[in-house]
Design a protein around this motif. Structure first.
Motif, short mmCIF file in Angstrom:
data_model
loop_
_atom_site.label_atom_id
_atom_site.label_comp_id
_atom_site.label_asym_id
_atom_site.label_seq_id
_atom_site.Cartn_x
_atom_site.Cartn_y
_atom_site.Cartn_z
N VAL A 113 0.91 -1.14 0.06
CA VAL A 113 0.01 0.10 -0.08
C VAL A 113 0.87 1.15 0.05
O VAL A 113 0.58 2.20 -0.81
CB VAL A 113 -0.82 -0.09 1.14
N THR A 114 1.85 1.12 0.74
CA THR A 114 2.84 2.46 0.77
C THR A 114 3.52 2.65 -0.63
O THR A 114 3.40 3.99 -0.97
CB THR A 114 3.90 2.13 1.78
N TYR A 115 3.89 1.78 -1.28
CA TYR A 115 4.50 2.17 -2.48
C TYR A 115 3.63 2.28 -3.63
O TYR A 115 3.77 3.19 -4.56
CB TYR A 115 5.46 0.71 -3.00
N ALA A 116 2.40 1.49 -3.49
CA ALA A 116 1.30 1.71 -4.45
C ALA A 116 0.75 3.02 -4.31
O ALA A 116 0.33 3.79 -5.30
CB ALA A 116 -0.03 0.82 -4.17
N THR A 117 0.58 3.60 -3.18
CA THR A 117 0.15 4.96 -2.86
C THR A 117 1.09 6.12 -3.37
O THR A 117 0.85 7.31 -3.98
CB THR A 117 0.01 5.27 -1.35
N GLU A 118 2.34 5.82 -3.12
CA GLU A 118 3.27 7.05 -3.75
C GLU A 118 3.19 6.74 -5.46
O GLU A 118 3.20 7.83 -6.02
CB GLU A 118 4.84 6.38 -3.33
N VAL A 119 3.15 5.69 -6.05
CA VAL A 119 2.84 5.51 -7.49
C VAL A 119 1.69 6.30 -7.86
O VAL A 119 1.70 7.10 -9.00
CB VAL A 119 3.03 4.23 -8.14
N ALA A 120 0.42 5.85 -7.25
CA ALA A 120 -0.76 6.39 -7.65
C ALA A 120 -0.67 7.99 -7.53
O ALA A 120 -1.21 8.83 -8.50
CB ALA A 120 -1.76 5.96 -6.93
N THR A 121 -0.35 8.40 -6.68
CA THR A 121 -0.21 10.09 -6.36
C THR A 121 0.77 10.70 -7.30
O THR A 121 0.44 11.63 -8.11
CB THR A 121 0.64 10.28 -4.97
N ARG A 122 2.00 9.85 -7.63
CA ARG A 122 2.84 10.50 -8.73
C ARG A 122 2.17 10.54 -10.21
O ARG A 122 2.38 11.61 -10.89
CB ARG A 122 4.05 9.64 -8.59
N LEU A 123 1.29 9.47 -10.31
CA LEU A 123 0.77 9.49 -11.52
C LEU A 123 -0.85 10.12 -11.94
O LEU A 123 -1.36 10.29 -12.94
CB LEU A 123 0.61 7.95 -12.29
N GLY A 124 -1.25 10.30 -10.60
CA GLY A 124 -2.82 10.94 -10.66
C GLY A 124 -3.76 10.01 -10.99
O GLY A 124 -4.62 10.20 -11.52
N VAL A 125 -3.38 8.81 -10.46
CA VAL A 125 -4.28 7.92 -10.76
C VAL A 125 -5.26 7.33 -9.39
O VAL A 125 -4.50 7.38 -8.30
CB VAL A 125 -3.54 6.45 -11.07
N PRO A 126 -6.50 7.42 -9.33
CA PRO A 126 -7.37 6.96 -8.25
C PRO A 126 -6.90 5.49 -7.80
O PRO A 126 -6.56 4.71 -8.67
CB PRO A 126 -8.60 6.88 -8.72
N LEU A 127 -6.72 5.50 -6.48
CA LEU A 127 -6.25 4.11 -5.94
C LEU A 127 -7.24 3.68 -4.76
O LEU A 127 -7.58 4.34 -4.04
CB LEU A 127 -4.89 4.20 -5.25
N THR A 128 -7.81 2.33 -4.83
CA THR A 128 -8.79 1.65 -3.99
C THR A 128 -7.80 0.59 -3.23
O THR A 128 -7.05 -0.20 -3.96
CB THR A 128 -9.91 1.02 -4.86
N VAL A 129 -7.85 0.69 -2.06
CA VAL A 129 -7.22 -0.29 -1.04
C VAL A 129 -8.27 -1.39 -0.86
O VAL A 129 -9.34 -0.94 -0.16
CB VAL A 129 -6.61 0.28 0.28
N CYS A 130 -8.02 -2.47 -1.10
CA CYS A 130 -8.80 -3.69 -0.79
C CYS A 130 -8.40 -4.15 0.46
O CYS A 130 -7.28 -5.14 0.17
CB CYS A 130 -8.97 -4.86 -2.03
N ASP A 131 -9.26 -4.14 1.46
CA ASP A 131 -8.74 -5.19 2.74
C ASP A 131 -9.05 -6.53 2.85
O ASP A 131 -10.22 -6.62 2.58
CB ASP A 131 -9.14 -4.22 3.94
N LEU A 132 -8.34 -7.34 3.23
CA LEU A 132 -8.54 -8.93 3.06
C LEU A 132 -8.36 -9.24 4.86
O LEU A 132 -7.16 -9.35 5.00
CB LEU A 132 -7.79 -9.70 2.27
#
Length: 613
Positions: free
Chosen positions: A299-318
């Motif tokens: 989640v930490t890395y994905a959030t950084e990437v999504a912010t950098r690219l301006g992409v909406p990000l959904t975190v799916c909790d299991l």
């Protein structure tokens, strides 16, 4: 992503009403693979039935419905997957009636006299079946990597095939049986598709890059492609050009799109490449909770990437409760026990993606097998003629699980003993069956042979897992790195250029090629898999689940000493095996089993007509 199925009589004409009823049952059984279907195709000669359910991605009009026939009526085709184009472009044979890929494939087939030249240049993922009404020939085919599955089985006087094993079983024409020896062998191998066998007796899987010709009553299988292995240095810009082309081809869609974004090299490059060419995309990342495992910092890395690219990000909790509830349910989809925690993660992730209205999802499956983690530690690492003590055979038969997963090895060994299966014979068969693809590549490089084995065995296992979980939610998963041009570059490249075994060099050449798409943090991130969860609460939950379902095959309880050693993976395997076997029993107790629901309303044609087209 669609679903295809059919029946080919090998001994003469069948009642058309029987064939039509069979086709409608098979279509209904795979309705989750597509949003619509048409009536089955039944040949005038009464020997061929083809049917499909369609998930329309490009040209959603009825013009793209299947089965599809060329303008002359000679070739009838059903098609599962997505074909983006051809590496040998040619002018169309007739003015296109649609913009969908099925008609493109149909033109490629009609252009060639033999299947191989038609299939080899195709870019995409596919499982195909077509009937040549002039010659009577039927051909089944699977894409280069085995992204799309195709299963078949011999039944009384015919051949039955489908995109899923469950569709075959729903016909009642075959019995759901498990051979103890095959069960133990596949449990021991665990996460490799050993060969064309499956976990069920009599059901076979068409292999990647293969086609099966049915010229009644003869069947012949052929492989139409495998990579050429040479050692020629390749430049990063060659890889980048191939990657950009793969992205461009796979960006075409008339439906909403999403991407799995774990924050690793592969998913980051894909999302960055898609956004760079203007493709709208939403990112999704899975987060494990309550100590059940997984890559904790995705989640930490994905959030950084999504912010950098301006992409909406959904975190799916299991969480533990959700994961445990899936264990007895999921085996009914791949028709096998659960062997890897990834099945639970994929199911949960794809369910969330589909619930948000997406239809296409991009993933990085295949990048590791072609560009990463092949650094001399993955079996086998020497030529088959080398002495046994440094031989891949010794690893496979003695060290594969006994050293790496000793508890798993002891559990499978105990089950083999209780089932009356000789483990020595099993490990000998493991060697013989899994090594075919290692030997198949003509090269002196043991690492490239190992790479070929990874592509043809482990990656096929991953592809099958991805297909059944995504198809459950009527999604089309597009693995960008499973591209023929990229793969041929990977097999041309010397292995030492991919990974120098120094910190941060994993997939070094791929990172260099895609460098501007990757933040520095992603380039330096250590490779992570799915760590085995060890939370005591989750272990207890799965233990109670397995005890409640009962021991597989009616075996006695696991011995106390062994039971005390079992972890999450072993308890998940036991519980899912029992649930899977209970599910299979439903097919043998159904009063409509063995094809009674398709008993012909009228007698077959007289013996003098049998065997004619």
């Amino acid at each position: 992503m669609c679903g295809i199925a059919g029946f080919i009589s090998l001994d003469g004409r069948r009642d058309p009403a029987w064939l039509d009823a069979l086709g409608r049952t098979m279509t209904q059984s795979m309705a989750h693979r597509g949003e619509g279907s048409c009536a089955p195709y039944v040949s005038d000669c009464g020997t061929v039935m083809l049917c499909a359910t369609r998930l329309a991605i490009r040209d959603r009009s009825h013009a793209g419905d299947q089965p599809m026939t060329d303008p002359t009526g000679r070739i009838v085709l059903v098609h599962n997957g997505e074909v983006y184009g051809s590496r040998s472009p040619a002018p169309p044979l007739w003015p296109r009636r649609t913009s969908c890929d099925t008609e493109f494939v149909l033109q490629q087939i009609c252009r060639e006299d033999e299947p191989g030249p038609a299939l080899r240049p195709l870019d995409g993922m596919f499982a195909l079946a077509w009937h040549d009404t002039t010659t009577g020939r039927v051909v089944l085919a699977r894409d280069h990597f085995g992204v799309k599955p195709l299963f078949y089985a011999h039944v009384d006087g015919g051949l039955l095939f489908a995109s899923e094993q469950g569709v075959l079983l729903r016909t009642g024409l075959i019995t759901a049986e498990v051979e103890p020896e095959e069960f133990v062998l596949r449990s021991w191998i665990r996460m490799d598709a050993a060969d064309d066998h499956t976990w069920l007796r009599g059901i076979r899987s068409l292999q990647p890059a293969e086609y099966l010709i049915i010229d009644r009553p003869h069947l012949r299988a052929h492989r139409y492609w495998k990579p050429t292995s040479v050692d020629e240095p390749i430049e990063a810009d060659e890889i980048r050009a191939a990657f950009d082309r793969a992205i461009e081809q796979r960006s075409v869609s008339d439906v909403p799109r999403a991407a799995v974004l774990s924050g690793g090299v592969d998913s980051t490059a894909i999302v960055a490449g898609l956004t760079a060419n203007g493709t709208p995309i939403d990112g999704y990342v899975l987060r494990y909770q309550d100590g059940i495992g997984g890559s904790g910092d995705d989640v930490t890395y994905a959030t950084e990437v999504a912010t950098r690219l301006g992409v909406p990000l959904t975190v799916c909790d299991l969480d533990q409760s959700t994961a445990a509830s899936l264990v007895p349910v999921l085996p009914t989809r791949p028709m096998r026990p659960l062997l890897h925690g990834a099945e639970l993660a994929m199911h949960h992730l794809y369910g969330t993606i589909a619930a948000d209205g997406n239809v296409v999802v991009y993933s990085g499956h295949g990048a590791d097998e072609l560009w990463g983690y092949q650094d001399g530690r993955y079996f086998p690492v020497v030529d088959p003629l080398a002495p046994t003590y440094i031989h891949g055979r010794h690893y496979l038969t003695h060290l594969l699980h006994a050293d790496e997963r000793p508890v798993w090895a002891r559990l499978v060994g105990w089950m083999a003993q209780e089932l009356g299966v000789d483990m020595t014979e099993v490990t000998d068969r493991v060697w013989a069956r899994t090594m075919d693809e290692y030997r198949a590549l003509k090269t002196a490089s043991p690492l490239k042979r190992g790479r070929h084995h990874l592509m043809r065995r482990f990656l096929v296992y991953v592809n099958d897992m991805v297909d059944v979980t995504s198809a459950t939610f009527t999604l089309e998963d597009r693995p960008v790195f499973q591209d023929v041009t990229l793969t041929e570059l990977a097999f041309r490249c010397p292995e030492h250029l991919k990974d120098t075994n120094k910190p941060g060099t994993h997939k070094g050449l791929l990172k260099a090629a895609l460098g501007d798409l990757l933040p520095e943090s992603v380039r330096l991130r250590r490779k992570q898999g799915f760590p085995s969860p060890a939370d005591p609460g989750y272990v207890r939950r799965l233990t109670e689940l397995a005890d409640g379902i009962g021991t597989p095959f009616g075996l006695p309880p696991v011995p106390a000493a062994l039971r005390a050693e079992l972890g999450v993976g072993e308890w998940m395997f036991l519980a899912s095996t029992s649930a899977w076997l209970d599910h299979l029993a439903e097919f043998t107790t159904d009063p409509r089993s063995h094809g009674e629901q398709f008993r012909p309303a009228v007698a077959l044609a007289d013996p003098g007509q049998r065997g004619r087209s």
